[in-house]
Design a protein around this motif. Structure first.
Motif, short mmCIF file in Angstrom:
data_model
loop_
_atom_site.label_atom_id
_atom_site.label_comp_id
_atom_site.label_asym_id
_atom_site.label_seq_id
_atom_site.Cartn_x
_atom_site.Cartn_y
_atom_site.Cartn_z
N SER A 122 0.83 -1.20 0.00
CA SER A 122 0.00 0.00 0.00
C SER A 122 0.87 1.26 0.00
CB SER A 122 -0.93 0.01 1.22
OG SER A 122 -1.86 -1.05 1.13
N ALA A 123 1.93 1.24 0.79
CA ALA A 123 2.83 2.40 0.84
C ALA A 123 3.54 2.61 -0.49
CB ALA A 123 3.85 2.21 1.97
N VAL A 124 3.97 1.53 -1.12
CA VAL A 124 4.64 1.63 -2.43
C VAL A 124 3.67 2.20 -3.46
CG1 VAL A 124 5.67 0.31 -4.31
CG2 VAL A 124 6.32 -0.18 -1.95
N ALA A 125 2.44 1.70 -3.48
CA ALA A 125 1.45 2.18 -4.44
C ALA A 125 1.11 3.65 -4.19
CB ALA A 125 0.19 1.33 -4.38
N SER A 126 0.90 4.02 -2.93
CA SER A 126 0.56 5.42 -2.64
C SER A 126 1.74 6.35 -2.89
CB SER A 126 0.04 5.57 -1.21
OG SER A 126 1.06 5.33 -0.28
N GLY A 127 2.94 5.81 -2.91
CA GLY A 127 4.13 6.61 -3.20
C GLY A 127 4.48 6.66 -4.68
N GLY A 128 3.56 6.21 -5.52
CA GLY A 128 3.79 6.30 -6.96
C GLY A 128 4.68 5.21 -7.53
N TYR A 129 4.80 4.11 -6.81
CA TYR A 129 5.59 2.96 -7.29
C TYR A 129 7.07 3.29 -7.49
CZ TYR A 129 1.04 0.81 -7.93
OH TYR A 129 -0.21 0.32 -7.72
N ARG A 130 7.55 4.27 -6.73
CA ARG A 130 8.98 4.59 -6.79
C ARG A 130 9.80 3.41 -6.29
NH1 ARG A 130 6.82 9.27 -5.10
NH2 ARG A 130 7.19 8.86 -2.90
N ASP A 131 10.93 3.21 -6.87
CA ASP A 131 11.90 2.18 -6.47
C ASP A 131 11.44 0.75 -6.71
OD1 ASP A 131 13.68 4.20 -5.60
OD2 ASP A 131 12.64 4.29 -3.67
N THR A 132 10.36 0.57 -7.46
CA THR A 132 9.96 -0.80 -7.78
C THR A 132 10.95 -1.40 -8.76
OG1 THR A 132 8.46 -0.01 -9.51
CG2 THR A 132 7.50 -0.48 -7.34
N ARG A 133 11.15 -2.70 -8.64
CA ARG A 133 12.14 -3.37 -9.47
C ARG A 133 11.62 -3.69 -10.87
NH1 ARG A 133 16.32 -5.12 -5.79
NH2 ARG A 133 16.29 -3.39 -4.33
N LEU A 134 10.32 -3.83 -11.01
CA LEU A 134 9.73 -4.12 -12.32
C LEU A 134 9.42 -2.81 -13.02
CD1 LEU A 134 8.56 -6.00 -14.47
CD2 LEU A 134 6.42 -6.01 -13.17
N GLN A 135 10.11 -2.55 -14.10
CA GLN A 135 9.90 -1.34 -14.89
C GLN A 135 9.93 -1.71 -16.37
OE1 GLN A 135 9.36 1.75 -13.61
NE2 GLN A 135 9.48 0.88 -11.55
N ARG A 136 9.06 -1.11 -17.13
CA ARG A 136 9.08 -1.26 -18.58
C ARG A 136 9.49 0.08 -19.17
NH1 ARG A 136 7.12 -6.25 -20.58
NH2 ARG A 136 8.14 -5.46 -22.43
N PRO A 137 10.31 0.10 -20.21
CA PRO A 137 10.88 1.36 -20.72
C PRO A 137 9.90 2.49 -20.97
CG PRO A 137 11.89 -0.52 -21.79
CD PRO A 137 10.78 -1.05 -20.93
N VAL A 138 8.72 2.22 -21.51
CA VAL A 138 7.80 3.31 -21.81
C VAL A 138 6.74 3.47 -20.73
CG1 VAL A 138 8.12 3.17 -24.29
CG2 VAL A 138 6.33 1.82 -23.21
N GLU A 139 6.91 2.78 -19.63
CA GLU A 139 5.91 2.78 -18.58
C GLU A 139 5.61 4.17 -18.04
OE1 GLU A 139 5.43 1.15 -14.05
OE2 GLU A 139 7.01 0.36 -15.30
N THR A 140 6.60 5.03 -17.94
CA THR A 140 6.39 6.33 -17.29
C THR A 140 5.72 7.34 -18.20
OG1 THR A 140 8.64 6.95 -17.88
CG2 THR A 140 8.31 6.03 -15.68
N GLN A 141 5.61 7.08 -19.50
CA GLN A 141 4.93 8.00 -20.37
C GLN A 141 3.44 8.00 -20.03
OE1 GLN A 141 5.76 6.81 -24.36
NE2 GLN A 141 7.93 7.27 -24.21
N ASN A 142 2.88 9.16 -19.87
CA ASN A 142 1.46 9.33 -19.54
C ASN A 142 1.08 8.71 -18.20
OD1 ASN A 142 1.03 10.60 -22.08
ND2 ASN A 142 0.94 8.57 -23.02
N CYS A 143 2.03 8.49 -17.33
CA CYS A 143 1.75 7.89 -16.02
C CYS A 143 1.40 9.00 -15.03
CB CYS A 143 2.96 7.09 -15.54
SG CYS A 143 2.65 6.27 -13.97
N PRO A 144 0.30 8.83 -14.30
CA PRO A 144 -0.10 9.87 -13.35
C PRO A 144 0.72 9.91 -12.08
CG PRO A 144 -1.60 8.02 -13.22
CD PRO A 144 -0.65 7.72 -14.35
N PHE A 145 1.68 9.01 -11.91
CA PHE A 145 2.44 8.98 -10.66
C PHE A 145 3.61 9.90 -10.70
CE2 PHE A 145 0.68 4.64 -11.12
CZ PHE A 145 -0.27 4.76 -10.14
#
Length: 149
Positions: free
Chosen positions: A126-149
């Motif tokens: 819950s803390a990770v999600a409410s913090g915008g998923y910062r520092d998560t290990r699973l990332q996709r290269p274009v994931e941050t485009q148009n992301c509201p976090f």
């Protein structure tokens, strides 16, 4: 290669930040997150999967308990409804940036969290999600485009 995952681990992956049950568990999980970030696909399985592997040598691994199977059913139902596609054993899934974003938005909004009830990691997730998923290990290269976090 293909990564074998049980349904509730589709949710766990969303918030994984490198914490786990043991150093061997987190090292294995880090490798899986890296492989998924590079685009490997997922094969949904029943019971223990590639994330569970380091725990299977324990006397009574929790991944073999009915509670884990129940989480799989709940997560599978929630994710299937969200993605409007089958989420069950034998199904292959490409966790691309668009699907990952949909899952994370739904997770943060509480729409796919039935499987998380009673989980010892729920507060961290819950803390990770409410913090915008910062520092998560699973990332996709274009994931941050148009992301509201």
């Amino acid at each position: 290669m293909t990564i074998r995952l049980r349904a509730h681990h589709l949710l766990c992956l969303l918030t994984y930040v490198g914490k786990g049950y043991s150093p061997a568990f987190t090292a294995n999980y880090d490798g899986i997150a890296e492989r998924l970030s590079r685009g490997e696909d997922i094969l949904l399985v029943s019971g223990p999967d590639d994330i569970c592997t380091p725990l299977l040598g324990e006397p009574e691994p929790h991944c073999l308990r009915d509670s884990a199977a129940g989480r799989d059913r709940q997560a599978g139902d929630d994710v299937e409804a969200l993605l409007a596609r089958p989420i069950r054993d034998g199904v292959r899934l490409d966790l691309d940036a668009a699907i990952l974003l949909r899952l994370r938005l739904a997770f943060a909004a509480g729409h796919v969290r039935k499987a998380c009830g009673g989980c010892e990691w729920s507060d961290l997730c819950s803390a990770v999600a409410s913090g915008g998923y910062r520092d998560t290990r699973l990332q996709r290269p274009v994931e941050t485009q148009n992301c509201p976090f």
